[in-house]
Design an enzyme around this catalytic site. Structure first.
Site, PDB file in Angstrom:
ATOM      1  N   TYR A 154     -10.446 -46.273  57.508  1.00  0.00           N
ATOM      2  CA  TYR A 154     -10.625 -45.202  56.524  1.00  0.00           C
ATOM      3  C   TYR A 154     -11.623 -45.619  55.444  1.00  0.00           C
ATOM      4  CZ  TYR A 154      -9.182 -40.739  54.552  1.00  0.00           C
ATOM      5  OH  TYR A 154      -9.160 -39.438  54.117  1.00  0.00           O
ATOM      6  N   LYS A 161     -10.424 -40.992  48.182  1.00  0.00           N
ATOM      7  CA  LYS A 161      -9.165 -40.259  48.018  1.00  0.00           C
ATOM      8  C   LYS A 161      -8.352 -40.794  46.843  1.00  0.00           C
ATOM      9  CE  LYS A 161      -9.600 -37.297  51.378  1.00  0.00           C
ATOM     10  NZ  LYS A 161      -9.894 -35.878  51.103  1.00  0.00           N
TER      11      LYS A 161
END
Length: 273
Positions: A154, A161
């Site tokens: 990720y 995020k």
């Protein structure tokens, strides 16, 4: 219907497999009227049929990194809709190579692109639509567990995020006195266009499925129902929150099950033998 008479703006729907579509469909099922945005002509061809399906002929060109587009948005909405009651921000992007290698190799350009498009766009979009928001309006964005904890591959999107979730809290404070709420849904992994760029995504899906307390991956319908709740008056006292819709996976301190070299499931302690 909990959203009867409500009007909203959906930013970032890509296709009928996207989380944004799931939330928009749930809002429509609860009586909402919506407008949609598209990034460019190629995306417009996908968004227009979706908007029509959900009963809308209001679609606006919006590149969230384009100040001219942002400045034009509020007047267009006022002209067509008057005040709106909710906004869904479903925009995220990072260069593919930044999701393949180790995080330490993230380039400055890739980092800046991810942060500008995936994080600052929530701030700039909120500021742009603020004049059109009704009293007690609701703003919702989309996050993922990779913002709070390490998730393989990720990488820079996890950092983005994390920043996005922090923006939710700061915006919730800034806008709370006017009655506007700001929240995020942290969804479990779903097969979407955005997820296709993440390495070993099939493994991540399988690992979540076998370890989440509900023993399944989430659907866009699962996310949609929670999104409709947060965008509706049912969540009138909720702001600044990161609402997990991941089958309970986020509560785990240690997983029960892993995957062996053949992709078969096994208890983690058995894998150590």
């Amino acid at each position: 219907m909990i959203m009867q008479g409500k009007k909203g703006l959906i930013v970032g729907v890509a296709n009928k497999m996207s989380i944004a579509y799931g939330i928009a469909a749930a809002c429509k099922n609860q009586g909402a009227d919506m407008a949609f945005t598209f990034l460019n002509d190629a995306i417009k061809k996908r968004v227009e049929p979706i908007a029509n399906e959900l009963g809308s002929d209001k679609i606006y060109e919006l590149d969230v990194n384009n100040d001219e587009h942002l400045n034009a948005l509020a007047p267009q909405i006022e002209r067509d809709f008057g005040k709106i009651d909710f906004v869904l921000h479903a925009v995220a992007f990072a260069p593919k190579q930044a999701l393949e290698n180790d995080f330490i190799n993230t380039t400055k350009d890739a980092f800046n692109v991810a942060m500008e498009t995936s994080v600052y766009s929530l701030v700039s979009l909120t500021r742009a639509v603020l004049p059109t928001l009704s009293k007690d309006a609701s703003i919702l964005t989309l996050s993922y567990l990779g913002g709070a904890k390490y998730v393989p591959h990720y990488n820079v999107m996890g950092v983005a995020k994390a920043a996005l979730e922090s923006c939710v809290r700061y915006l919730a404070r800034d806008l709370g006195a006017s009655g506007v709420r700001v929240n995020a849904i942290s969804a479990g992994p779903i097969k979407t266009l955005a997820a296709s760029g993440i390495g070993d995504f099939k493994m991540i899906l399988r690992y979540n499925e076998i370890n989440a307390p509900l023993k399944r991956n989430m659907s866009i319908e699962d996310i949609g129902k929670s999104g409709a709740y947060l965008l509706s008056d049912l969540a009138s006292g909720v702001t600044g929150e990161i609402h997990y819709v991941d089958g309970g996976y986020n509560i785990l301190g240690m997983a029960d099950v892993g995957l062996d070299d053949d992709g078969k499931t096994a208890l983690l302690w058995d894998l150590q033998k």
